[in-house]
Structures are given as C-alpha cells and as structure tokens.
Scaffold this motif. Structure first.
Motif, PDB file in Angstrom:
ATOM      1  N   MET A 285       0.831  -1.201   0.000  1.00  0.00           N
ATOM      2  CA  MET A 285       0.000   0.000   0.000  1.00  0.00           C
ATOM      3  C   MET A 285       0.869   1.255   0.000  1.00  0.00           C
ATOM      4  SD  MET A 285      -3.265   0.535  -0.082  1.00  0.00           S
ATOM      5  CE  MET A 285      -4.012   2.148  -0.390  1.00  0.00           C
ATOM      6  N   PRO A 286       0.607   2.191  -0.888  1.00  0.00           N
ATOM      7  CA  PRO A 286       1.374   3.435  -0.947  1.00  0.00           C
ATOM      8  C   PRO A 286       0.888   4.439   0.088  1.00  0.00           C
ATOM      9  CG  PRO A 286      -0.326   3.493  -2.598  1.00  0.00           C
ATOM     10  CD  PRO A 286      -0.447   2.142  -1.918  1.00  0.00           C
ATOM     11  N   PRO A 287       1.581   5.573   0.248  1.00  0.00           N
ATOM     12  CA  PRO A 287       1.088   6.643   1.111  1.00  0.00           C
ATOM     13  C   PRO A 287      -0.307   7.068   0.670  1.00  0.00           C
ATOM     14  CG  PRO A 287       3.369   7.023   0.542  1.00  0.00           C
ATOM     15  CD  PRO A 287       2.889   5.868  -0.302  1.00  0.00           C
ATOM     16  N   PRO A 288      -1.171   7.461   1.646  1.00  0.00           N
ATOM     17  CA  PRO A 288      -0.825   7.874   3.013  1.00  0.00           C
ATOM     18  C   PRO A 288      -0.506   6.757   3.982  1.00  0.00           C
ATOM     19  CG  PRO A 288      -3.178   8.040   2.707  1.00  0.00           C
ATOM     20  CD  PRO A 288      -2.610   7.714   1.364  1.00  0.00           C
ATOM     21  N   ALA A 324      16.968  -2.646  11.189  1.00  0.00           N
ATOM     22  CA  ALA A 324      16.343  -2.326   9.908  1.00  0.00           C
ATOM     23  C   ALA A 324      15.044  -1.552  10.117  1.00  0.00           C
ATOM     24  CB  ALA A 324      16.070  -3.614   9.126  1.00  0.00           C
ATOM     25  N   MET A 325      14.259  -1.968  11.100  1.00  0.00           N
ATOM     26  CA  MET A 325      13.012  -1.265  11.395  1.00  0.00           C
ATOM     27  C   MET A 325      13.288   0.143  11.898  1.00  0.00           C
ATOM     28  SD  MET A 325      10.900  -4.400  13.179  1.00  0.00           S
ATOM     29  CE  MET A 325       9.398  -3.464  13.409  1.00  0.00           C
ATOM     30  N   GLN A 326      14.300   0.284  12.733  1.00  0.00           N
ATOM     31  CA  GLN A 326      14.666   1.596  13.265  1.00  0.00           C
ATOM     32  C   GLN A 326      15.023   2.548  12.133  1.00  0.00           C
ATOM     33  OE1 GLN A 326      18.327   1.661  15.501  1.00  0.00           O
ATOM     34  NE2 GLN A 326      17.591   3.250  16.884  1.00  0.00           N
ATOM     35  N   ARG A 327      15.804   2.047  11.175  1.00  0.00           N
ATOM     36  CA  ARG A 327      16.231   2.901  10.060  1.00  0.00           C
ATOM     37  C   ARG A 327      15.053   3.270   9.167  1.00  0.00           C
ATOM     38  NH1 ARG A 327      16.837   5.932   7.180  1.00  0.00           N
ATOM     39  NH2 ARG A 327      18.626   6.833   6.094  1.00  0.00           N
ATOM     40  N   ALA A 328      14.139   2.308   8.938  1.00  0.00           N
ATOM     41  CA  ALA A 328      12.972   2.587   8.108  1.00  0.00           C
ATOM     42  C   ALA A 328      12.063   3.622   8.761  1.00  0.00           C
ATOM     43  CB  ALA A 328      12.203   1.293   7.838  1.00  0.00           C
ATOM     44  N   PHE A 329      11.940   3.548  10.075  1.00  0.00           N
ATOM     45  CA  PHE A 329      11.059   4.500  10.767  1.00  0.00           C
ATOM     46  C   PHE A 329      11.630   5.910  10.780  1.00  0.00           C
ATOM     47  CE2 PHE A 329       8.433   1.025  11.855  1.00  0.00           C
ATOM     48  CZ  PHE A 329       7.229   1.561  12.291  1.00  0.00           C
ATOM     49  N   LEU A 330      12.941   6.034  10.606  1.00  0.00           N
ATOM     50  CA  LEU A 330      13.503   7.372  10.437  1.00  0.00           C
ATOM     51  C   LEU A 330      12.971   7.995   9.146  1.00  0.00           C
ATOM     52  CD1 LEU A 330      15.462   9.656  11.205  1.00  0.00           C
ATOM     53  CD2 LEU A 330      17.217   8.444   9.892  1.00  0.00           C
ATOM     54  N   ASP A 331      12.931   7.214   8.089  1.00  0.00           N
ATOM     55  CA  ASP A 331      12.379   7.721   6.830  1.00  0.00           C
ATOM     56  C   ASP A 331      10.905   8.066   6.971  1.00  0.00           C
ATOM     57  OD1 ASP A 331      14.724   7.625   5.471  1.00  0.00           O
ATOM     58  OD2 ASP A 331      14.272   5.822   4.315  1.00  0.00           O
ATOM     59  N   ARG A 332      10.204   7.276   7.768  1.00  0.00           N
ATOM     60  CA  ARG A 332       8.795   7.589   7.980  1.00  0.00           C
ATOM     61  C   ARG A 332       8.649   8.976   8.596  1.00  0.00           C
ATOM     62  NH1 ARG A 332       4.498   4.915  12.306  1.00  0.00           N
ATOM     63  NH2 ARG A 332       2.680   5.954  11.474  1.00  0.00           N
ATOM     64  N   ALA A 333       9.446   9.247   9.614  1.00  0.00           N
ATOM     65  CA  ALA A 333       9.355  10.544  10.301  1.00  0.00           C
ATOM     66  C   ALA A 333       9.794  11.692   9.394  1.00  0.00           C
ATOM     67  CB  ALA A 333      10.207  10.516  11.568  1.00  0.00           C
ATOM     68  N   MET A 334      10.746  11.411   8.528  1.00  0.00           N
ATOM     69  CA  MET A 334      11.313  12.473   7.692  1.00  0.00           C
ATOM     70  C   MET A 334      10.469  12.765   6.449  1.00  0.00           C
ATOM     71  SD  MET A 334      14.212  13.676   8.972  1.00  0.00           S
ATOM     72  CE  MET A 334      15.101  14.291   7.548  1.00  0.00           C
ATOM     73  N   TYR A 335       9.926  11.715   5.822  1.00  0.00           N
ATOM     74  CA  TYR A 335       9.411  11.905   4.467  1.00  0.00           C
ATOM     75  C   TYR A 335       7.941  11.555   4.248  1.00  0.00           C
ATOM     76  CZ  TYR A 335      14.427  11.948   3.485  1.00  0.00           C
ATOM     77  OH  TYR A 335      15.761  12.224   3.483  1.00  0.00           O
ATOM     78  N   LEU A 336       7.360  10.697   5.086  1.00  0.00           N
ATOM     79  CA  LEU A 336       6.043  10.171   4.743  1.00  0.00           C
ATOM     80  C   LEU A 336       4.917  11.024   5.312  1.00  0.00           C
ATOM     81  CD1 LEU A 336       6.652   6.337   5.014  1.00  0.00           C
ATOM     82  CD2 LEU A 336       6.826   7.858   3.043  1.00  0.00           C
ATOM     83  N   PHE A 341      -1.264  16.301   0.023  1.00  0.00           N
ATOM     84  CA  PHE A 341      -0.796  17.591   0.531  1.00  0.00           C
ATOM     85  C   PHE A 341       0.735  17.715   0.535  1.00  0.00           C
ATOM     86  CE2 PHE A 341      -4.935  16.767   2.384  1.00  0.00           C
ATOM     87  CZ  PHE A 341      -5.603  17.970   2.181  1.00  0.00           C
ATOM     88  N   ASN A 342       1.439  16.598   0.376  1.00  0.00           N
ATOM     89  CA  ASN A 342       2.894  16.625   0.406  1.00  0.00           C
ATOM     90  C   ASN A 342       3.452  15.748  -0.716  1.00  0.00           C
ATOM     91  OD1 ASN A 342       3.483  17.937   3.241  1.00  0.00           O
ATOM     92  ND2 ASN A 342       1.910  16.395   3.586  1.00  0.00           N
ATOM     93  N   LYS A 343       4.596  16.145  -1.244  1.00  0.00           N
ATOM     94  CA  LYS A 343       5.254  15.337  -2.257  1.00  0.00           C
ATOM     95  C   LYS A 343       6.061  14.261  -1.539  1.00  0.00           C
ATOM     96  CE  LYS A 343       8.397  15.538  -6.218  1.00  0.00           C
ATOM     97  NZ  LYS A 343       7.535  14.644  -7.007  1.00  0.00           N
ATOM     98  N   ILE A 344       5.732  13.009  -1.772  1.00  0.00           N
ATOM     99  CA  ILE A 344       6.393  11.883  -1.119  1.00  0.00           C
ATOM    100  C   ILE A 344       7.398  11.269  -2.101  1.00  0.00           C
ATOM    101  CG2 ILE A 344       6.062   9.749   0.171  1.00  0.00           C
ATOM    102  CD1 ILE A 344       4.504  12.117   1.309  1.00  0.00           C
ATOM    103  N   PRO A 345       8.685  11.199  -1.746  1.00  0.00           N
ATOM    104  CA  PRO A 345       9.692  10.630  -2.664  1.00  0.00           C
ATOM    105  C   PRO A 345       9.676   9.102  -2.664  1.00  0.00           C
ATOM    106  CG  PRO A 345      10.764  11.307  -0.633  1.00  0.00           C
ATOM    107  CD  PRO A 345       9.307  11.707  -0.505  1.00  0.00           C
TER     108      PRO A 345
END
Length: 374
Positions: A285-288, A324-336, A341-345
């Motif tokens: 499933m993509p964002p949101p 691995a989960m810790q690193r992925a959740f950093l991206d969640r906080a930064m980009y998702l 309303f937001n451009k998601i890379p």
C-alpha cells in the motif's frame, strides 16, 4: 431511528481506534489453526472476530467472490470490534485481480473535515491540547469506510450488495458475547464513553458498570443503520437521515464536520508501491499508508542476511531486524505523509542503491543510537 448508532459509528472510532484486519487467502497446507481462523477446500479466512470469519465464509458458501466476503467481513468486524473499527472509520485495500493480472490499491481512509485548520488543537496561548485530537467531536474525521466498501463492491462484487451487508445486520441485532479485549477497552475508556447516552445504554449496565464477560451486547440502532445502507447503498450513510444525525451529533459536541464533508467524500485509487525481494515481486500500500514503503525497505535491508539460518527470535536475527526497522522508521518521520498535501519521494525511498546503503549500516554488534541515524 433514534439517536443512532451514529454515535457508535463515529465516536467509537475516535475513542478506540480505526483499523481492522481481515485476510482472505488460499489455504496453507499443515498450517495450525488459530483463533477466528477457518477454512474450506478453496479458501481460508482469518480475522479478529469469530462472527466476522463466519460472515465471510457464509458469503463464500453462497457463491460470493472474495470482494463480497471482504465487504461482509469489514462490516461485521465493525460491529464485533467497536473498540478497533466502525462505520465511522476507513481503510485501505490492496487487491490482486487474477483475471487481468493487476494489483489495485484503494484508499478510503478518513480525511480531515474541510474546516480543519493547523491550529485547531492549540489553546489561545498556542499550546497543544492533546486530548482534543483524541476524544470528542474535534477528533472526528470524515469517514470513508461505507463509501469505499460500496464502490469497491460495485466494481468487483458478485452477490447483491444487500446480501453482503446481511451478516453485519444479524450480528448487531442478535448480539455477541462480551469478550476480554472489548471489556478491557470499555474499562479503559469508561470515563469518556459514559458521557454519551447511546454508549451508556449499549455498553454498560443500568448500575453503571462494565458488563461481565459473556454478556450479550446488542446494537439495535446500528442494525437499523446497516439495514438502511444495505437497501440504499452508500447514499444512506452520506446523505439523508443518517448523515443529518451524524452532523447534528458532531455539531452538538462543537465539532466542525458538515454535510458537505460527507457528501463530497471520495475514495482514491492509488498506484501500489512495488519492490523485489529474493526473486519475488512485492506489492504494497502506498502513502498515506506508511506501511508499504516500510515493509519493502525492511525486507530489502535484511535481504543480504540469512535470517532462516540464524533461527527465529535468535539474538542476531532480532538485532538485525530491529536495526532495519529503526532505520525505516527514520524515513517515515522524515518523508512520509499524505500525498494529497505533500510530495512523497516514494521511488527514492524504495530505490535499490539507497536501501543497500542503509543495509550496510545495520550489521553492527550494538544497537544504533537514535542520534547516530542519518
């Protein structure tokens, strides 16, 4: 129809949560049975409720297809697990249609009312009032569940819509025994729920206590609402008597949702997020929703390691997975966020080279400190 199951439909979602889990898949050989899992020769249904699993199997036994069963299960779980989901919630659906070999991603999650503002949970001093986003009418988002289920069924369903709503009506009217998780939720949220007359009548004894385990929970007003939806489709929820009752309830509690919010709600079809893992093609499933990107990132970061050889729950396997989960959740906080309303890379976040670089960071003998994440 009195006061309604709307308060049930809308406020239970706010107070308890908004997600439910229903899976309908091909059977797995020699798989041990778990609670609320049942199978036939052709399918297996597993859900968070016994009545929900039986509802889906019943629809399949009548000649319904997987979408018919999905609708029946989604509506029934909304009755059976009011602390987890309800007509006032929403959802996502990732659906593979074998006939044309296509994967669909449908987003029918709740959306903020049109009158929502960035400062609506702040007091006059600009300080956050966290309870406003958790309890009460200001925490209510425009629900998408009914519209999403109806339009997905119109497109892919086989049996009449009314037949697919029938099991949920029956469970609401005939009742189900109170089980431990719901009892615990009622105890935990009693102070909030007790303020509402419909909640008091439905979920508490006349003496004001949480019922004993096994007590039958009846939801006649919810049954009437579901019957109306079964006869008239999604318009029965987003227009007319039910919609008016929803808006009146929210307005009486100083909320901001309007008839326009309900009338203009639309489900969104999105492009699934994709990736590869050990020769398998992944669709998610993509964002949101943030989970799809996470799953692909985590699996790809772990791909170079042989977790099977490490054995389940071994120190090494847990350590690598946690990193691995810790690193992925950093991206969640930064980009998702919400792509409306937001451009998601998205493409960058599931890029092979990017994930390989992240993977090289997780094979250490110590946990990665949050401050060291980049």
């Amino acid at each position: 129809m009195r006061g309604l199951s709307l308060i049930q439909a809308v406020f239970l979602i706010v107070q308890f949560g908004c997600a439910h889990q229903v899976r309908i898949v091909a059977p797995t050989v020699d798989r041990p049975k778990v609670a609320h899992e049942a199978s036939s020769r052709d399918v297996m249904v597993t859900s968070q409720g016994g009545a929900t699993t039986r509802a889906a199997l019943s629809i399949l036994s009548q000649g319904g297809n997987i979408i018919d069963a999905f609708v029946a299960a989604s509506l029934t779980i909304s009755v059976e697990r009011p602390h987890s989901t309800g007509l006032g919630g929403g959802g996502f659906l990732l659906y593979f249609e074998k006939q044309n070999n296509q994967v669909y991603a449908f987003d029918f999650r709740e959306v903020a009312p049109l009158r929502a503002r960035s400062n609506m949970y702040l007091d006059k001093k600009g300080e956050t009032q966290t309870l406003l986003s958790q309890d009460g009418a200001l925490a209510v988002a425009t629900p998408g569940l009914v519209r999403g289920l109806f339009h997905i069924h119109q497109r892919f369903g086989k049996l009449p819509w009314k037949d697919c709503t029938g099991p949920a009506v029956k469970v609401a009217r005939d009742g189900f025994p109170l089980y431990p998780q719901l009892q615990e939720a009622l105890i935990d949220r009693k102070d909030v729920l007790w303020d509402d007359p419909e909640m008091r009548r439905t979920f508490f004894t006349k003496g004001g206590s949480v019922p004993l385990l096994g007590t039958i929970i009846y939801q006649e007003n919810l049954a009437k609402t579901l019957e109306k939806i079964g006869r008239q489709g999604d318009s029965a929820f987003y227009e007319g008597e039910v919609a008016s009752a929803i808006i009146k309830t929210i307005r009486d509690h100083r909320g901001i949702m309007t008839h326009k919010d309900l009338r203009e709600y639309r489900m969104v079809e999105r492009k699934p997020v994709t990736g590869n893992y050990k020769g398998l093609k992944l669709f998610s499933m993509p964002p949101p929703s943030s989970g799809g990107i996470h799953v692909i990132q985590i699996l790809k970061m772990l791909e170079p390691y042989n977790l099977k050889e490490m054995k389940p729950q071994s120190v090494e396997a847990v350590h690598l997975t946690a990193n691995a989960m810790q690193r992925a959740f950093l991206d969640r906080a930064m980009y998702l966020g919400d792509p409306d309303f937001n451009k998601i890379p998205t493409d960058d976040l599931v890029n092979e080279n990017y994930i390989q670089a992240m993977s090289s960071q997780i094979n250490s003998s110590a946990a990665i400190k949050a401050g060291d994440l980049r």
